[in-house]
Design a protein around this motif. Sequence first.
Motif, PDB file in Angstrom:
ATOM      1  N   ALA A   1    -102.317 -35.438 119.530  1.00 38.21           N
ATOM      2  CA  ALA A   1    -102.844 -35.457 120.892  1.00 38.21           C
ATOM      3  C   ALA A   1    -104.169 -34.721 121.006  1.00 38.21           C
ATOM      4  O   ALA A   1    -104.921 -34.925 121.983  1.00 38.21           O
ATOM      5  CB  ALA A   1    -101.818 -34.844 121.844  1.00 38.21           C
ATOM      6  N   PHE A   2    -104.501 -33.897 120.030  1.00 34.33           N
ATOM      7  CA  PHE A   2    -105.756 -33.145 120.050  1.00 34.33           C
ATOM      8  C   PHE A   2    -106.785 -33.744 119.088  1.00 34.33           C
ATOM      9  O   PHE A   2    -107.797 -33.116 118.792  1.00 34.33           O
ATOM     10  CB  PHE A   2    -105.487 -31.688 119.722  1.00 34.33           C
ATOM     11  CG  PHE A   2    -104.688 -30.983 120.786  1.00 34.33           C
ATOM     12  CD1 PHE A   2    -105.315 -30.292 121.803  1.00 34.33           C
ATOM     13  CD2 PHE A   2    -103.307 -31.040 120.786  1.00 34.33           C
ATOM     14  CE1 PHE A   2    -104.589 -29.663 122.791  1.00 34.33           C
ATOM     15  CE2 PHE A   2    -102.561 -30.411 121.776  1.00 34.33           C
ATOM     16  CZ  PHE A   2    -103.202 -29.730 122.789  1.00 34.33           C
ATOM     17  N   GLY A   3    -106.486 -34.969 118.606  1.00 29.59           N
ATOM     18  CA  GLY A   3    -107.462 -35.699 117.804  1.00 29.59           C
ATOM     19  C   GLY A   3    -107.203 -35.738 116.317  1.00 29.59           C
ATOM     20  O   GLY A   3    -108.017 -36.301 115.572  1.00 29.59           O
TER      21      GLY A   3
ATOM     22  N   ALA B   1    -109.517 -30.860 110.800  1.00 22.00           N
ATOM     23  CA  ALA B   1    -109.490 -29.400 110.923  1.00 22.00           C
ATOM     24  C   ALA B   1    -109.759 -28.947 112.364  1.00 22.00           C
ATOM     25  O   ALA B   1    -109.063 -28.068 112.889  1.00 22.00           O
ATOM     26  CB  ALA B   1    -110.509 -28.775 109.968  1.00 22.00           C
ATOM     27  N   GLU B   2    -110.756 -29.524 113.020  1.00 19.84           N
ATOM     28  CA  GLU B   2    -111.060 -29.100 114.384  1.00 19.84           C
ATOM     29  C   GLU B   2    -109.927 -29.442 115.339  1.00 19.84           C
ATOM     30  O   GLU B   2    -109.653 -28.690 116.295  1.00 19.84           O
ATOM     31  CB  GLU B   2    -112.380 -29.727 114.839  1.00 19.84           C
ATOM     32  CG  GLU B   2    -113.588 -29.177 114.105  1.00 19.84           C
ATOM     33  CD  GLU B   2    -114.899 -29.689 114.677  1.00 19.84           C
ATOM     34  OE1 GLU B   2    -114.861 -30.444 115.672  1.00 19.84           O
ATOM     35  OE2 GLU B   2    -115.961 -29.336 114.123  1.00 19.84           O
ATOM     36  N   ALA B   3    -109.251 -30.577 115.098  1.00 18.21           N
ATOM     37  CA  ALA B   3    -108.100 -30.928 115.934  1.00 18.21           C
ATOM     38  C   ALA B   3    -106.983 -29.910 115.777  1.00 18.21           C
ATOM     39  O   ALA B   3    -106.322 -29.531 116.768  1.00 18.21           O
ATOM     40  CB  ALA B   3    -107.608 -32.327 115.578  1.00 18.21           C
ATOM     41  N   PHE B   4    -106.766 -29.418 114.559  1.00 17.95           N
ATOM     42  CA  PHE B   4    -105.781 -28.356 114.356  1.00 17.95           C
ATOM     43  C   PHE B   4    -106.189 -27.101 115.115  1.00 17.95           C
ATOM     44  O   PHE B   4    -105.348 -26.450 115.753  1.00 17.95           O
ATOM     45  CB  PHE B   4    -105.633 -28.056 112.857  1.00 17.95           C
ATOM     46  CG  PHE B   4    -104.629 -28.916 112.154  1.00 17.95           C
ATOM     47  CD1 PHE B   4    -103.418 -28.408 111.739  1.00 17.95           C
ATOM     48  CD2 PHE B   4    -104.888 -30.260 111.893  1.00 17.95           C
ATOM     49  CE1 PHE B   4    -102.480 -29.190 111.081  1.00 17.95           C
ATOM     50  CE2 PHE B   4    -103.974 -31.057 111.235  1.00 17.95           C
ATOM     51  CZ  PHE B   4    -102.757 -30.524 110.838  1.00 17.95           C
ATOM     52  N   ASP B   5    -107.477 -26.760 115.064  1.00 20.17           N
ATOM     53  CA  ASP B   5    -107.940 -25.577 115.802  1.00 20.17           C
ATOM     54  C   ASP B   5    -107.671 -25.729 117.296  1.00 20.17           C
ATOM     55  O   ASP B   5    -107.209 -24.782 117.955  1.00 20.17           O
ATOM     56  CB  ASP B   5    -109.434 -25.365 115.576  1.00 20.17           C
ATOM     57  CG  ASP B   5    -109.776 -24.935 114.158  1.00 20.17           C
ATOM     58  OD1 ASP B   5    -108.860 -24.494 113.437  1.00 20.17           O
ATOM     59  OD2 ASP B   5    -110.954 -25.051 113.775  1.00 20.17           O
ATOM     60  N   ARG B   6    -107.947 -26.911 117.845  1.00 17.74           N
ATOM     61  CA  ARG B   6    -107.737 -27.121 119.282  1.00 17.74           C
ATOM     62  C   ARG B   6    -106.250 -27.039 119.636  1.00 17.74           C
ATOM     63  O   ARG B   6    -105.869 -26.440 120.655  1.00 17.74           O
ATOM     64  CB  ARG B   6    -108.310 -28.475 119.699  1.00 17.74           C
ATOM     65  CG  ARG B   6    -109.830 -28.545 119.696  1.00 17.74           C
ATOM     66  CD  ARG B   6    -110.341 -29.792 120.369  1.00 17.74           C
ATOM     67  NE  ARG B   6    -110.013 -31.011 119.625  1.00 17.74           N
ATOM     68  CZ  ARG B   6    -110.795 -31.565 118.710  1.00 17.74           C
ATOM     69  NH1 ARG B   6    -111.960 -31.003 118.400  1.00 17.74           N
ATOM     70  NH2 ARG B   6    -110.441 -32.682 118.101  1.00 17.74           N
ATOM     71  N   ALA B   7    -105.411 -27.632 118.787  1.00 19.59           N
ATOM     72  CA  ALA B   7    -103.973 -27.588 119.054  1.00 19.59           C
ATOM     73  C   ALA B   7    -103.447 -26.163 118.992  1.00 19.59           C
ATOM     74  O   ALA B   7    -102.614 -25.749 119.818  1.00 19.59           O
ATOM     75  CB  ALA B   7    -103.230 -28.475 118.054  1.00 19.59           C
ATOM     76  N   ILE B   8    -103.939 -25.379 118.045  1.00 18.12           N
ATOM     77  CA  ILE B   8    -103.502 -23.983 117.925  1.00 18.12           C
ATOM     78  C   ILE B   8    -103.941 -23.184 119.146  1.00 18.12           C
ATOM     79  O   ILE B   8    -103.159 -22.400 119.709  1.00 18.12           O
ATOM     80  CB  ILE B   8    -104.059 -23.385 116.616  1.00 18.12           C
ATOM     81  CG1 ILE B   8    -103.344 -24.002 115.403  1.00 18.12           C
ATOM     82  CG2 ILE B   8    -103.913 -21.866 116.614  1.00 18.12           C
ATOM     83  CD1 ILE B   8    -103.998 -23.654 114.075  1.00 18.12           C
ATOM     84  N   ALA B   9    -105.180 -23.369 119.569  1.00 16.66           N
ATOM     85  CA  ALA B   9    -105.669 -22.621 120.728  1.00 16.66           C
ATOM     86  C   ALA B   9    -104.856 -22.964 121.976  1.00 16.66           C
ATOM     87  O   ALA B   9    -104.490 -22.068 122.757  1.00 16.66           O
ATOM     88  CB  ALA B   9    -107.153 -22.925 120.944  1.00 16.66           C
ATOM     89  N   PHE B  10    -104.567 -24.239 122.178  1.00 21.20           N
ATOM     90  CA  PHE B  10    -103.779 -24.632 123.344  1.00 21.20           C
ATOM     91  C   PHE B  10    -102.368 -24.072 123.261  1.00 21.20           C
ATOM     92  O   PHE B  10    -101.821 -23.549 124.256  1.00 21.20           O
ATOM     93  CB  PHE B  10    -103.728 -26.162 123.450  1.00 21.20           C
ATOM     94  CG  PHE B  10    -102.858 -26.654 124.565  1.00 21.20           C
ATOM     95  CD1 PHE B  10    -103.343 -26.742 125.858  1.00 21.20           C
ATOM     96  CD2 PHE B  10    -101.533 -27.025 124.340  1.00 21.20           C
ATOM     97  CE1 PHE B  10    -102.541 -27.179 126.898  1.00 21.20           C
ATOM     98  CE2 PHE B  10    -100.717 -27.460 125.367  1.00 21.20           C
ATOM     99  CZ  PHE B  10    -101.223 -27.540 126.661  1.00 21.20           C
TER     100      PHE B  10
ATOM    101  N   ARG C   1    -110.964 -27.273 104.900  1.00 25.79           N
ATOM    102  CA  ARG C   1    -111.350 -25.864 105.018  1.00 25.79           C
ATOM    103  C   ARG C   1    -110.126 -25.071 105.457  1.00 25.79           C
ATOM    104  O   ARG C   1    -109.040 -25.624 105.648  1.00 25.79           O
ATOM    105  CB  ARG C   1    -112.470 -25.700 106.033  1.00 25.79           C
ATOM    106  CG  ARG C   1    -112.114 -26.148 107.461  1.00 25.79           C
ATOM    107  CD  ARG C   1    -113.127 -25.632 108.458  1.00 25.79           C
ATOM    108  NE  ARG C   1    -113.001 -26.178 109.789  1.00 25.79           N
ATOM    109  CZ  ARG C   1    -112.154 -25.737 110.718  1.00 25.79           C
ATOM    110  NH1 ARG C   1    -111.301 -24.743 110.425  1.00 25.79           N
ATOM    111  NH2 ARG C   1    -112.129 -26.274 111.922  1.00 25.79           N
ATOM    112  N   HIS C   2    -110.307 -23.764 105.617  1.00 25.28           N
ATOM    113  CA  HIS C   2    -109.216 -22.906 106.059  1.00 25.28           C
ATOM    114  C   HIS C   2    -108.931 -23.133 107.543  1.00 25.28           C
ATOM    115  O   HIS C   2    -109.851 -23.273 108.350  1.00 25.28           O
ATOM    116  CB  HIS C   2    -109.572 -21.433 105.875  1.00 25.28           C
ATOM    117  CG  HIS C   2    -109.819 -21.048 104.449  1.00 25.28           C
ATOM    118  ND1 HIS C   2    -110.347 -19.831 104.092  1.00 25.28           N
ATOM    119  CD2 HIS C   2    -109.618 -21.711 103.285  1.00 25.28           C
ATOM    120  CE1 HIS C   2    -110.454 -19.760 102.785  1.00 25.28           C
ATOM    121  NE2 HIS C   2    -110.029 -20.901 102.269  1.00 25.28           N
TER     122      HIS C   2
END
Length: 668
Positions: A253-255, A265-274, A293-294
């Motif tokens: 849902a976050f891409g 990777a950026e989608a994981f970052d967005r999901a984690i932040a939400f 990346r990490h």
Amino acid sequence: MRRIPLLAVSALLAVAGLAPATAAAAAGEAISRATGRAPVVTRAGLDPALVAGRGAAVDFAEQEAENAATNGTVIGPDRNAYTLPSEASGRRAVRLAPGQHVEFTLPAAADALTVRYSIPDAPGGGGLTAPLEVTVNGGDRRTMTLTSQYSWLYNQYPFSNDPDADLLHPDWWITECACVPDATTPPPVVAKPFRPHHFYDEQRLLLGRAYRAGDRVRLTAPARGGAAWTVIDLMDSQLVGPPRLVPGANVVAFGADPTGRRESAEAFDRAIAFAKRARLKVYVPPGTYQVNRHIIVDDVTIAGAGSWHTVIKGRQVALPAPAPDGSVHTGVGFYGRDAADGGSRNVHLSGFAIEGDVRERVDTDQVNGVGGALSDSTIEGLHIRHTKVGMWFDGPMTNLRITGNTIVDQIADAINFHTGVTNSVIAGNVIRNTGDDAIALWSDKSADAGNRVERNTVQSPVLANGIAVYGGRDNTVSGNLVADPVREGSALHVGSRFGAEPFEGRLTISGNTTVRAGTYELNWNIGLGAIWLYALERDIAADVRATGNHFLDNTYNAIMLVSEWSVKDLYAITNVHFKDTRVDGTGTSVVSARVKGSATFENVDARNVGAVGVNNCGAFGFPPTGSEFTLTDLGGNDGGWLAPWMLPNTVTCDDRPPVVPPPPPSRW
């Protein structure tokens, strides 16, 4: 012949609460009654009865290829480094020429397979790919794609992917020529490729449906498959079942792209932040996600659908400039914050696979599956392969639980607690084919303390040790199964080295089983022990309690206590106590002492000893009063290995006694 419904048999055994290995054995007996033959299920290449209650509890059945039906060639046994059988589980495997096969009979219902194999390297290095045909009951054909891109290393540490490389360290001692090449005129000609190793890799395959106990899985090297040979070491079979659903912030849902075509990777970052804001878990549904990346984690739970269903896979990426920590590459990994920045807490990772792309060893690189500092956290049910180190933690940090993971095919370690990791647990993990210590507690700069390494299974570390403790305080290593270390290491290692803090308090080593350990030390040109205590940089004087351990089929010694020659008169090993120990088979001795100090022995039973029971060289001073190392008999030591005339410190020094291969271990 009428087919007996053995799937029902396996199901009933599972309902009855029997462990998977027990259920497989019972199902195997039923197959034998029905067909006249039974599949051979092993644990680390052993009869499971020999290791009951030790090692990880697993949900798969291990079958060695050499015990299966084949028209190929069984290779081994061989315990000499740099050979295909020496790195195989049980030191044997099956070599298939094109068109040949090996066929396994399923001991229990299964819908997934893991195959450990080796194929040749490309002529100039870098690996190649080749197919492996998988058929069930003569039909249901599938193809696995095998690769040697993540195996085949050469030369001296830190190794090379180039089979034609010259010596990386011509100023180092070379056992093969008994010389230092830079100091030799003319320099010796060293055969290439020099010291090939790290031959094996693993592939997993979901079968798409469940097959019954008694069904036949055939692995065939195609006649025109592109590989001159294919070696099959073993096959694991298991029931994986459907993917799990975890309510939470779905990364798609976050891409995130579950097809793996786009970077996520950026989608994981967005999901984690939400998820952190909404106090939700992060859910990674079935699919393959490209992450290069990490992913930085702190105060978050990330759950996949199960490691067979959710795969997070990345390429190794060269950095435009070296990072402050010295890394020149990055890649897929889940990292806590640096300890210097306060570390991370309350991180929970479970139910997914991490697949890296590491093909060379660069020790400064942070290209590990999980890293950083994680306190008050858990890691459970991950499958990690092709990273440099599966999990490397730089403390100080505390209260981390690592349970039920599988870590395979690593360039270096599987799990390393580095610098001030305390009150943490490594338990129930399966580890195969590491390029360095499988599990290490390294008290570098700050003591690792109060940690427990329990009920893990370690197989075939290519270099160094199965489980190593470098300094620290009040740590415990118990109930583990460690098999087939290949070179320059032991199954269990206690080392005052690598700048480690001193051993303090009590080190408990209890209830472990080792098999086919006690390897050859390349640089010293001697055999080690299955358990190896090494005083290199300071005394080992803490209270070391080794109780209830079983040392089986030792290539050289069962127990070795040693100091390096240049410091043999400086450091000692004292206050070590062996109790309630079984030694079944040694190529040389039960105890080899090459250091000052002392140890006590109580109820240490030994049989099938190849040479003298005690090889006591002490510190090689040979004073008229006897050896500088004293063995104290506390009674109950059976098997005649600790003869009265050897006590308390009689010199019985044979630097390189003849090796007598012991018989296979059997029930005591």
